[in-house]
Enzyme design. Structure first.
Site, PDB file in Angstrom:
ATOM      1  N   GLY A   5       0.827  -1.203   0.000  1.00 16.71           N
ATOM      2  CA  GLY A   5       0.000   0.000   0.000  1.00 16.71           C
ATOM      3  C   GLY A   5       0.864   1.256   0.000  1.00 16.71           C
ATOM      4  O   GLY A   5       0.694   2.143  -0.848  1.00 16.71           O
ATOM      5  N   GLU A  15      -1.459 -22.431   2.430  1.00 11.33           N
ATOM      6  CA  GLU A  15      -0.109 -22.433   1.860  1.00 11.33           C
ATOM      7  C   GLU A  15       0.883 -23.085   2.824  1.00 11.33           C
ATOM      8  O   GLU A  15       1.748 -23.864   2.430  1.00 11.33           O
ATOM      9  CB  GLU A  15       0.338 -21.006   1.529  1.00 11.33           C
TER      10      GLU A  15
HETATM   11  C1  LIG Z   1       2.285 -15.385   4.537  1.00  6.43           C
HETATM   12  C2  LIG Z   1       1.477 -14.444   3.670  1.00  6.43           C
HETATM   13  C3  LIG Z   1       1.217 -14.804   2.342  1.00  6.43           C
HETATM   14  C4  LIG Z   1       0.472 -13.941   1.526  1.00  6.43           C
HETATM   15  N1  LIG Z   1       0.251 -14.305   0.217  1.00  6.43           N
HETATM   16  C5  LIG Z   1      -0.403 -13.449  -0.607  1.00  6.43           C
HETATM   17  C6  LIG Z   1      -0.592 -13.753  -1.989  1.00  6.43           C
HETATM   18  O1  LIG Z   1      -0.175 -14.812  -2.465  1.00  6.43           O
HETATM   19  N2  LIG Z   1      -1.254 -12.858  -2.776  1.00  6.43           N
HETATM   20  C7  LIG Z   1      -1.732 -11.674  -2.268  1.00  6.43           C
HETATM   21  O2  LIG Z   1      -2.312 -10.878  -3.020  1.00  6.43           O
HETATM   22  N3  LIG Z   1      -1.558 -11.352  -0.965  1.00  6.43           N
HETATM   23  C8  LIG Z   1      -0.913 -12.207  -0.133  1.00  6.43           C
HETATM   24  N4  LIG Z   1      -0.738 -11.879   1.189  1.00  6.43           N
HETATM   25  C9  LIG Z   1      -1.324 -10.629   1.687  1.00  6.43           C
HETATM   26  C10 LIG Z   1      -0.464  -9.417   1.322  1.00  6.43           C
HETATM   27  O3  LIG Z   1       0.873  -9.655   1.700  1.00  6.43           O
HETATM   28  C11 LIG Z   1      -1.037  -8.217   2.035  1.00  6.43           C
HETATM   29  O4  LIG Z   1      -2.335  -8.010   1.545  1.00  6.43           O
HETATM   30  C12 LIG Z   1      -0.194  -6.983   1.784  1.00  6.43           C
HETATM   31  O5  LIG Z   1       1.107  -7.171   2.271  1.00  6.43           O
HETATM   32  C13 LIG Z   1      -0.839  -5.795   2.454  1.00  6.43           C
HETATM   33  O6  LIG Z   1      -0.076  -4.651   2.152  1.00  6.43           O
HETATM   34  P1  LIG Z   1      -0.084  -3.409   3.099  1.00  6.43           P
HETATM   35  O7  LIG Z   1       0.772  -2.372   2.451  1.00  6.43           O
HETATM   36  O8  LIG Z   1      -1.463  -3.059   3.446  1.00  6.43           O
HETATM   37  O9  LIG Z   1       0.578  -3.909   4.468  1.00  6.43           O
HETATM   38  P2  LIG Z   1       1.987  -4.601   4.746  1.00  6.43           P
HETATM   39  O10 LIG Z   1       2.588  -5.225   3.547  1.00  6.43           O
HETATM   40  O11 LIG Z   1       1.761  -5.426   5.951  1.00  6.43           O
HETATM   41  O12 LIG Z   1       2.905  -3.363   5.138  1.00  6.43           O
HETATM   42  C14 LIG Z   1       2.702  -2.626   6.318  1.00  6.43           C
HETATM   43  C15 LIG Z   1       3.994  -1.939   6.677  1.00  6.43           C
HETATM   44  O13 LIG Z   1       3.732  -1.040   7.736  1.00  6.43           O
HETATM   45  C16 LIG Z   1       4.791  -1.100   8.663  1.00  6.43           C
HETATM   46  N5  LIG Z   1       4.253  -0.653   9.963  1.00  6.43           N
HETATM   47  C17 LIG Z   1       3.251  -1.244  10.671  1.00  6.43           C
HETATM   48  N6  LIG Z   1       2.989  -0.531  11.786  1.00  6.43           N
HETATM   49  C18 LIG Z   1       3.841   0.533  11.774  1.00  6.43           C
HETATM   50  C19 LIG Z   1       4.047   1.622  12.661  1.00  6.43           C
HETATM   51  N7  LIG Z   1       3.311   1.813  13.765  1.00  6.43           N
HETATM   52  N8  LIG Z   1       5.019   2.515  12.347  1.00  6.43           N
HETATM   53  C20 LIG Z   1       5.765   2.361  11.227  1.00  6.43           C
HETATM   54  N9  LIG Z   1       5.605   1.342  10.356  1.00  6.43           N
HETATM   55  C21 LIG Z   1       4.643   0.445  10.614  1.00  6.43           C
HETATM   56  C22 LIG Z   1       5.247  -2.540   8.639  1.00  6.43           C
HETATM   57  O14 LIG Z   1       6.590  -2.663   9.085  1.00  6.43           O
HETATM   58  C23 LIG Z   1       5.071  -2.894   7.158  1.00  6.43           C
HETATM   59  O15 LIG Z   1       6.248  -2.703   6.426  1.00  6.43           O
HETATM   60  C24 LIG Z   1      -0.010 -12.712   2.043  1.00  6.43           C
HETATM   61  C25 LIG Z   1       0.264 -12.368   3.374  1.00  6.43           C
HETATM   62  C26 LIG Z   1       0.993 -13.211   4.185  1.00  6.43           C
HETATM   63  C27 LIG Z   1       1.284 -12.805   5.618  1.00  6.43           C
END
Ligand SMILES: Cc1cc2nc3c(=O)[nH]c(=O)nc-3n(C[C@H](O)[C@H](O)[C@H](O)COP(=O)(O)OP(=O)(O)OC[C@H]3O[C@@H](n4cnc5c(N)ncnc54)[C@H](O)[C@@H]3O)c2cc1C
Length: 272
Positions: free
Chosen positions: A14, A174
């Site tokens: 995101g 998975e």
């Molecule tokens: C094991 C696993 C397998 C997956 N497989 C798939 C797949 O095959 N296909 C798919 O589409 N999706 C998959 N997903 C889901 C996908 O990874 C998530 O939907 C995606 O990562 C969400 O993105 P995001 O940017 O919302 O959050 P995230 O990728 O979780 O990023 C959030 C970031 O915010 C940071 N953060 C959090 N709190 C704070 C704070 N207070 N201060 C500063 N930084 C902070 C964290 O360090 C992190 O880097 C999988 C997830 C997991 C756990």
């Protein structure tokens, strides 16, 4: 007048897409993450089972955005947001913003049983992957040692060779498939006293089908795949207890030394 400051918290998918969308826009972007790398989570379970190493799925945020001139990266944790004053609080500093994009992801939901987290880790971070890999490999090692030195203790050997996954969403299935492949293929020739193919991989889901949020046709396909790999799937079955000795599912005790969690998520604390 200086350009507006856009603070983006979270360098996951995101946060990075938002950062990229602001390339060439007259704003100053501050990208903040508590870690200094982007983690490609879809491959995390392969690190947890030893098929990939951590550096293959973690990339420094600085190198990802190095060519985007209007971005700077700070490694820190956001601990509070004051939306009235338009400032975020970091561990030791405060930072004002004109616009705030919060993309801090999720954490696992233990439905009010946070004490289960210690026994049954979920897979969210590289630390979790390390912990889970250690737990799984240690279970095989302990089973081998018990079989070699205390072979009458067949109950403990079975407990060690039973792997329970709670939640049959994407992460649960998975993990279950990878554990099955590991025990049925990768480890087959490595032990003298146990047969890793005898490991039981049990997947529990409270909903009536695996991948409950996906179309039914995909749930059916995933179920067939799991069963072909030898994973035992229990749907309509609620896990009501977790401890070092195993789980309680629908009132029945299931002994297991390794329990992994993938049942439901919550917004991250910052998001909440
Ligand atoms: C094991 C696993 C397998 C997956 N497989 C798939 C797949 O095959 N296909 C798919 O589409 N999706 C998959 N997903 C889901 C996908 O990874 C998530 O939907 C995606 O990562 C969400 O993105 P995001 O940017 O919302 O959050 P995230 O990728 O979780 O990023 C959030 C970031 O915010 C940071 N953060 C959090 N709190 C704070 C704070 N207070 N201060 C500063 N930084 C902070 C964290 O360090 C992190 O880097 C999988 C997830 C997991 C756990």
């Amino acid at each position: 007048m200086s350009a507006p400051r856009v603070v983006i918290v979270g360098g996951g998918f995101g946060g990075l897409f938002a950062t990229r969308a602001l390339a060439g826009v007259a704003v100053n972007v501050v990208l903040i993450d508590k870690r200094n790398y982007h983690l490609f989570r879809p491959m995390l379970y392969q690190v947890a089972t030893g098929l990939l190493s951590a550096d293959e799925i973690a990339v420094p945020l600085r190198s990802i955005v190095s060519r985007q001139r209007n971005v700077e990266v700070l490694q820190d944790e956001v601990t509070a947001i004051d939306s009235a004053q338009r400032r975020i609080r970091l561990k030791q500093h405060q930072l004002p913003y004109d616009f705030l994009i919060l993309a801090t992801g999720i954490q696992y939901n233990y439905f009010g049983h946070d004490d289960w987290r210690r026994v049954a880790p979920g897979l969210e971070s590289l630390d979790d992957a390390d912990l889970i890999r250690g737990k799984v490999l240690t279970a095989f090692e302990r089973a081998e040692e018990t079989a070699a030195l205390d072979h009458a203790n067949s109950e403990e050997i079975q407990r060690l060779l039973t792997f329970v996954l709670v939640g049959a969403g994407t992460v649960g299935i998975e993990m279950a498939s990878t554990l099955a492949e590991m025990s049925r293929l990768a480890l087959t020739h490595d032990f003298r006293h146990i047969d890793p193919r005898s490991a039981r991989i049990l997947l529990y889901e409270a909903a009536p089908r695996v991948l409950p949020t996906f179309p039914e046709v995909l749930s059916a396909k995933a179920l067939r795949h799991l069963e072909n790999l030898g994973v035992k799937v229990y749907t309509n079955t609620r896990v009501t207890g977790v401890d070092e000795g195993g789980i309680v599912a629908d009132g029945k005790r299931v002994p297991a030394r390794t329990v992994l969690w993938g049942a439901g998520v919550l917004a991250s604390p910052a998001g909440r």
